[in-house]
Design a protein around this motif. Structure first.
Motif, short mmCIF file in Angstrom:
data_model
loop_
_atom_site.label_atom_id
_atom_site.label_comp_id
_atom_site.label_asym_id
_atom_site.label_seq_id
_atom_site.Cartn_x
_atom_site.Cartn_y
_atom_site.Cartn_z
N PRO A 211 0.82 -1.22 0.00
CA PRO A 211 0.00 0.00 0.00
C PRO A 211 0.85 1.27 0.00
CG PRO A 211 0.01 -1.02 2.18
CD PRO A 211 0.70 -1.97 1.26
N ILE A 212 0.39 2.26 -0.77
CA ILE A 212 1.04 3.57 -0.76
C ILE A 212 -0.04 4.65 -0.64
CG2 ILE A 212 3.00 2.84 -2.19
CD1 ILE A 212 1.56 4.38 -4.54
N THR A 213 0.39 5.83 -0.27
CA THR A 213 -0.48 7.01 -0.30
C THR A 213 -0.06 7.86 -1.49
OG1 THR A 213 -0.79 7.04 2.10
CG2 THR A 213 -1.20 9.09 0.92
N PHE A 214 -0.96 7.99 -2.44
CA PHE A 214 -0.70 8.75 -3.66
C PHE A 214 -1.25 10.17 -3.47
CE2 PHE A 214 -1.73 10.43 -7.80
CZ PHE A 214 -0.76 9.94 -8.66
N ILE A 215 -0.38 11.16 -3.63
CA ILE A 215 -0.77 12.55 -3.40
C ILE A 215 -0.76 13.31 -4.71
CG2 ILE A 215 -0.20 14.67 -2.16
CD1 ILE A 215 1.14 12.97 -0.04
N GLU A 216 -1.87 13.93 -5.04
CA GLU A 216 -1.95 14.70 -6.29
C GLU A 216 -0.90 15.81 -6.30
OE1 GLU A 216 -3.91 15.98 -10.00
OE2 GLU A 216 -2.96 14.29 -9.02
#
Length: 251
Positions: A211-216
Motif C-alpha cells: 500500500p502507498i499514499t498517492f498525493i496529487e
C-alpha cells in the motif's frame, strides 16, 4: 526469503528512474527527498528535452552529487519510452534494482524503503493505491473513478491478479526486466504500466503489491490526457481479446 521454491538473492545496487518533462519546480525537491529516503540508491533523471530547463537543473544536481545522473533525450516521446531508456541505462551500468517513480511528488520517496523491503522476496513490487492501506489524497472523485475503473477493467480483461495495474511506483529486479521482452514493448503513456504488469504475470514472476499514499501534484501540470486514456483502452481491449482467442485455438 522464498516464493515457493524460489530463492531470492540480495538486492544489490538500486537505481531510481525519474522521467521528466517540464518539472523545473519539482526536480530539486524530489531528488533531495529520494536521497534522504534511500541514501544508498542512485538516481537517474531521464529528461525529454524539457523547454523549462529541467534538464539543466538536473545537470546541476548531478555535478554536486555523484549518485545523481542525467539522461538527456531528444524530445517528448512518452512515459514508456523514457522508462525503457532508463531501464537500459541502468542495466548497462550494472544496477540490480530499478525503480519507477514520478517527479511530481505524487509518489512519496519516503515509501521507497517499504517497496525495497518487499522486493527481497519478490521479482516485482507495485506501490498500490487500491489494496488495504492504500489511498489517494486530493483527487477529485471522477479521477479516482477513472483510475479504479481502469485497473478493474485491466485486471478482468487481462486476467491478472493485481489491484492497481495502472500505478507507476514500482521496483523491479534487473533480472525481471530482462525477462519481460522489453524490445517488444511499444505501448506509451500510462498503458505502459499495464503492459509491464501483464508481461510479468504471464512470465510467471512473483508480483507483490504494497500500500502507498498517492498525493496529487501541487506544482506543474499533469501529463494525463484524453489520448493517453484512449490508447490504454484500445490496447488493453486488444490484448484481452487476443489472449482469449489464443486460448480457444489451443483447445
Amino acid at each position: 526469503m522464498t516464493d515457493g521454491q524460489r530463492q531470492y538473492g540480495p538486492l544489490g545496487s538500486t537505481l531510481v528512474i525519474i522521467p521528466t518533462y517540464n518539472e523545473a519546480e519539482n526536480i530539486k525537491p524530489i531528488v533531495s527527498r529520494v536521497r534522504s529516503a534511500v541514501p544508498e540508491a542512485h538516481i537517474l533523471v531521464a529528461d525529454d528535452n524539457s523547454p523549462d530547463g529541467t534538464g539543466k537543473l538536473a545537470d546541476e544536481l548531478a555535478a554536486e552529487d555523484e549518485q545523481v545522473h542525467v539522461l538527456h533525450r531528444k524530445g517528448k516521446e512518452g512515459l514508456g519510452a523514457a522508462y525503457l531508456a532508463g531501464f537500459r541505462w541502468g542495466i548497462d551500468h550494472g544496477h540490480d534494482v530499478l525503480v519507477e517513480m514520478d517527479a511530481d511528488g505524487s509518489h512519496q520517496p519516503e515509501e521507497l524503503p517499504r517497496l525495497l523491503t518487499a522486493l527481497k522476496g519478490a521479482d516485482l513490487v507495485l506501490g498500490s493505491r487500491w489494496v488495504p492501506g492504500g489511498r489517494v489524497v486530493n483527487w477529485p472523485k471522477h479521477r479516482e473513478f477513472l483510475s479504479r475503473g481502469g485497473s478493474t477493467y485491466s485486471r478482468l480483461m487481462l486476467d491478472v491478479p493485481i489491484r492497481d495495474v495502472t500505478g507507476g511506483f514500482r521496483a523491479f529486479r534487473a533480472e525481471t526486466l530482462k525477462g519481460l521482452g522489453l524490445d517488444e514493448v511499444a505501448s506509451q503513456g500510462y498503458c505502459f504500466q499495464v503492459d509491464l504488469a501483464r508481461r510479468a504475470v504471464q512470465a510467471g514472476f512473483h508480483v507483490v503489491e504494497v500500500p502507498i499514499t498517492f498525493i496529487e501534484r501541487e506544482l506543474g501540470d499533469s501529463k494525463m490526457s484524453r489520448d493517453i486514456v484512449v490508447e490504454a483502452l484500445w490496447r488493453i481491449t486488444a490484448w484481452g481479446v487476443g489472449s482469449r482467442v489464443d486460448k480457444i485455438r489451443r483447445r
